[in-house]
Design a protein around this motif. Structure first.
Motif, mmCIF file in Angstrom:
data_model
loop_
_atom_site.group_PDB
_atom_site.id
_atom_site.type_symbol
_atom_site.label_atom_id
_atom_site.label_comp_id
_atom_site.label_asym_id
_atom_site.label_seq_id
_atom_site.Cartn_x
_atom_site.Cartn_y
_atom_site.Cartn_z
ATOM 1 N N ILE A 337 32.942 32.612 37.628
ATOM 2 C CA ILE A 337 33.134 33.576 38.707
ATOM 3 C C ILE A 337 34.637 33.752 38.898
ATOM 4 N N MET A 338 35.081 34.999 38.926
ATOM 5 C CA MET A 338 36.498 35.299 39.071
ATOM 6 C C MET A 338 36.817 35.682 40.512
ATOM 7 N N SER A 339 38.021 35.348 40.917
ATOM 8 C CA SER A 339 38.505 35.725 42.244
ATOM 9 C C SER A 339 40.022 35.760 42.202
ATOM 10 N N SER A 340 40.631 36.099 43.307
ATOM 11 C CA SER A 340 42.072 35.939 43.435
ATOM 12 C C SER A 340 42.364 34.461 43.701
ATOM 13 N N PRO A 341 43.579 33.978 43.366
ATOM 14 C CA PRO A 341 43.908 32.566 43.596
ATOM 15 C C PRO A 341 43.675 32.130 45.037
ATOM 16 N N HIS A 342 43.153 30.914 45.173
ATOM 17 C CA HIS A 342 42.880 30.308 46.477
ATOM 18 C C HIS A 342 41.922 31.171 47.308
ATOM 19 N N PHE A 343 41.132 32.009 46.616
ATOM 20 C CA PHE A 343 40.150 32.897 47.262
ATOM 21 C C PHE A 343 40.826 33.880 48.218
ATOM 22 N N TYR A 344 42.046 34.314 47.842
ATOM 23 C CA TYR A 344 42.744 35.326 48.631
ATOM 24 C C TYR A 344 41.901 36.609 48.665
ATOM 25 N N GLN A 345 41.744 37.195 49.834
ATOM 26 C CA GLN A 345 40.965 38.410 50.104
ATOM 27 C C GLN A 345 39.455 38.190 49.955
ATOM 28 N N ALA A 346 39.006 36.956 49.781
ATOM 29 C CA ALA A 346 37.579 36.666 49.721
ATOM 30 C C ALA A 346 37.074 36.256 51.101
ATOM 31 N N ASP A 347 35.748 36.208 51.239
ATOM 32 C CA ASP A 347 35.179 35.717 52.485
ATOM 33 C C ASP A 347 35.720 34.315 52.773
ATOM 34 N N LYS A 348 36.023 34.067 54.022
ATOM 35 C CA LYS A 348 36.675 32.815 54.409
ATOM 36 C C LYS A 348 35.840 31.586 54.052
ATOM 37 N N LYS A 349 34.541 31.742 53.957
ATOM 38 C CA LYS A 349 33.688 30.584 53.705
ATOM 39 C C LYS A 349 33.993 29.919 52.365
ATOM 40 N N PHE A 350 34.488 30.703 51.385
ATOM 41 C CA PHE A 350 34.760 30.120 50.071
ATOM 42 C C PHE A 350 35.963 29.188 50.117
ATOM 43 N N SER A 351 37.007 29.582 50.818
ATOM 44 C CA SER A 351 38.159 28.679 50.958
ATOM 45 C C SER A 351 37.835 27.508 51.883
ATOM 46 N N ASP A 352 36.924 27.734 52.843
ATOM 47 C CA ASP A 352 36.524 26.646 53.733
ATOM 48 C C ASP A 352 35.666 25.605 53.025
ATOM 49 N N ASP A 353 35.003 25.999 51.933
ATOM 50 C CA ASP A 353 34.129 25.075 51.209
ATOM 51 C C ASP A 353 34.900 24.045 50.388
ATOM 52 N N VAL A 354 36.209 24.260 50.221
ATOM 53 C CA VAL A 354 37.005 23.370 49.372
ATOM 54 C C VAL A 354 38.278 22.994 50.124
ATOM 55 N N TYR A 355 38.506 21.684 50.273
ATOM 56 C CA TYR A 355 39.760 21.222 50.875
ATOM 57 C C TYR A 355 40.907 21.476 49.879
ATOM 58 N N GLY A 356 41.975 22.083 50.368
ATOM 59 C CA GLY A 356 43.129 22.328 49.505
ATOM 60 C C GLY A 356 43.372 23.791 49.204
ATOM 61 N N MET A 357 42.508 24.683 49.725
ATOM 62 C CA MET A 357 42.688 26.115 49.511
ATOM 63 C C MET A 357 43.592 26.680 50.602
ATOM 64 N N ARG A 358 44.687 27.345 50.180
ATOM 65 C CA ARG A 358 45.646 27.931 51.124
ATOM 66 C C ARG A 358 46.056 29.318 50.628
ATOM 67 N N PRO A 359 45.205 30.314 50.822
ATOM 68 C CA PRO A 359 45.517 31.658 50.315
ATOM 69 C C PRO A 359 46.733 32.280 50.999
ATOM 70 N N LYS A 360 47.659 32.802 50.187
ATOM 71 C CA LYS A 360 48.858 33.469 50.685
ATOM 72 C C LYS A 360 49.088 34.754 49.897
ATOM 73 N N LYS A 361 49.323 35.814 50.610
ATOM 74 C CA LYS A 361 49.530 37.108 49.961
ATOM 75 C C LYS A 361 50.691 37.078 48.986
ATOM 76 N N GLU A 362 51.825 36.516 49.399
ATOM 77 C CA GLU A 362 53.032 36.532 48.568
ATOM 78 C C GLU A 362 52.843 35.781 47.259
ATOM 79 N N GLU A 363 52.030 34.736 47.258
ATOM 80 C CA GLU A 363 51.866 33.892 46.079
ATOM 81 C C GLU A 363 50.628 34.230 45.250
ATOM 82 N N HIS A 364 49.642 34.885 45.841
ATOM 83 C CA HIS A 364 48.350 35.014 45.182
ATOM 84 C C HIS A 364 47.882 36.447 44.999
ATOM 85 N N GLN A 365 48.712 37.409 45.331
ATOM 86 C CA GLN A 365 48.351 38.823 45.175
ATOM 87 C C GLN A 365 48.761 39.345 43.811
ATOM 88 N N THR A 366 47.921 40.144 43.198
ATOM 89 C CA THR A 366 48.287 40.860 41.984
ATOM 90 C C THR A 366 49.093 42.099 42.374
#
Length: 475
Positions: A337-366
């Protein structure tokens, strides 16, 4: 005679101003400039565009970031995964066009595009021998693929005999470029077409992925570098079927010269097995070159309620939430399954399911930065994350009581930045263009100056008239 000169200056001033305004309204110099650019933005011998396309001068770097699992036993007991990001592991990417062959009177060109990756220790944080603990992708794939109880027992027994679990440890180079999986090796005896090797970029270093046929832009500059065929198959077929669009990143990108902010930029990505588009976000300067930044909107990864075009990624009628794309049909059945890094722009539940996810626009946006005058890319960063769908499978005790979740394995940052020499050339082109475009305003300025001269001369002439009318006194 003097009056004639004064009135001629006035008439000339008016004519010059009128001519300048007419040039502004008719876009005379802009059209001349754009026509010149359109002639240069063609894939044919002798043009700068062809030289850059055939052997890109700016260095391309591929950075890999891995998520190292710190609590495998707890995860198998039903806890959330806790991961630590490791990397980047940076590689210089070489991607020259080879076997270039012009076709159809120069309107199309065929070529292959092998890519070679060379590790850059000085730009990396760690080495290729670093050990990563992550999900066992081959095991998860075959456990989900074989449904018959007979094969399930064989696979389970094989995993026990090889001491393999749902999670394991591998070196960075193994995860990227391939290793021989012991379970797959044994299963190959039963399924001879099964490849015993696995790697996220297995067979992708130093190899091409087939022949492309590009439009050169000779007939229509807006077709410049647009992909017509790949491996003999028309792009129209990919648009009208659910097959995987295995077109590699920027090779398949259609960038229109003379970019405006309302345009959509379309690209084809083998990682996503689809075409994606980007829209204007902001203006900026890259090494002194003005650029427009385009980014993929959230709709690219949205669910079918928001974006019906993503229905093709609902495998088995199972549609994922926004922010994820199921590309298993493009990955030989692996639950990728593909996504943006750290589940950036994804439903919040995906980053909440894993400790260590810190989505940031500046670092994870294409993002893609393009000079609007020439349509050339001056900076780009393609960022994508590889995830694996994991769940408890009753037939395999190796899955324990693991939660059903989308587990992050790694993400890539494929980036390019215009080199200094190319930036200077672009700056020169932009400066010349600014001069050319402003020629009508310069002409209008000249007309205004002549008008001022005319007014001054008229005033002086008016002041001198009474004196000249007085009779001369006789001696």
């Amino acid at each position: 005679m003097k009056s004639c000169f004064v009135y001629s200056t006035g008439v000339l001033s008016v004519l010059i101003i009128i001519a300048g305004i007419a040039m502004v309204l008719a876009h005379v110099f802009q059209n001349l400039l754009y026509n010149r650019i359109k002639k240069e933005v063609v894939l044919e011998n002798g043009t700068d565009a062809f030289a850059v396309w055939k052997d890109p001068p700016p260095p391309v770097y591929m950075q890999f970031y891995f998520f190292n699992l710190t609590n495998p036993k707890e995860v198998l007991s039903g806890d959330k995964p806790a991961v630590i990001e490791l990397g980047p592991y940076t590689y210089r990417e070489y991607r020259p066009m080879e076997g270039v062959n012009f076709m159809d009177n120069g309107t199309k060109v065929a070529a292959i595009n092998p890519k070679t990756y060379i590790f850059e220790p000085n730009m990396s944080r760690g080495s290729e021998d670093d050990i990563i603990r992550t999900v066992n992708i081959p095991a998860m794939t075959i456990m989900r693929k074989f449904q018959s109880p007979f094969f399930q027992r064989i696979i389970s027994d094989l995993m026990i005999s090889k001491n393999e679990s749902l999670f394991g440890t591998w070196k960075v180079r193994e995860l990227l470029w391939g290793y021989e999986d012991l379970v797959l090796k044994e299963l190959q005896k039963l399924h001879h077409d099964l490849d015993p090797n696995f790697g996220l970029f297995y067979k992708m270093n130093g190899t091409g992925d087939g022949e492309y046929v590009f439009y050169t832009g000779k007939q229509n500059y807006q077709d410049f570098t647009r992909v017509d065929l790949w491996r003999g198959q028309s792009m129209l077929d990919w648009w009208t079927t659910d097959q995987c669009n295995m077109i590699n990143g920027t090779n398949g990108a259609t960038f229109h010269p003379i970019i405006n902010k309302t345009e959509k930029l379309y690209m084809f990505s083998s990682d996503l097995c689809r075409s994606i588009y980007a829209i204007f976000e902001s203006e900026l300067s890259v090494r002194g070159v003005p650029a427009y930044r385009f980014v993929p909107p959230s709709e690219v990864f949205a669910n079918t309620t928001i974006n019906p075009d993503n229905a093709g990624f609902c495998v088995g009628g199972n549609c994922l939430s926004s922010g994820l794309l199921n590309v298993s049909v493009c990955k030989q059945g692996a639950p990728i399954i593909m996504s943006s890094p750290h589940f950036y722009q994804a439903d919040k539940k995906f980053s909440d399911d894993v400790y260590g996810m810190r989505p940031k626009k500046e670092e994870h946006q294409t993002a893609i930065d393009i000079n609007p005058l020439t349509g050339l890319v001056v900076q780009a960063a393609k960022r994508l994350q590889v995830n694996v769908f994991i769940e408890k499978l009753p037939a395999f005790r190796q899955t324990g009581d693991v939660r059903t979740l989308v587990y992050p394995v790694m993400y890539i940052n494929e980036s390019v930045l215009v080199d200094e020499d190319s930036a200077k050339k672009l700056q020169s082109v932009v400066n010349q263009a600014n001069v050319v475009i402003n020629v009508p305003f310069i002409i209008i300025g000249v007309g205004i100056l002549l008008g001022i001269v005319f007014i001054v001369l008229m005033c002086r002439q008016e002041r001198g008239t009474p004196e000249e009318s007085q009779p001369l006194l006789s001696s």
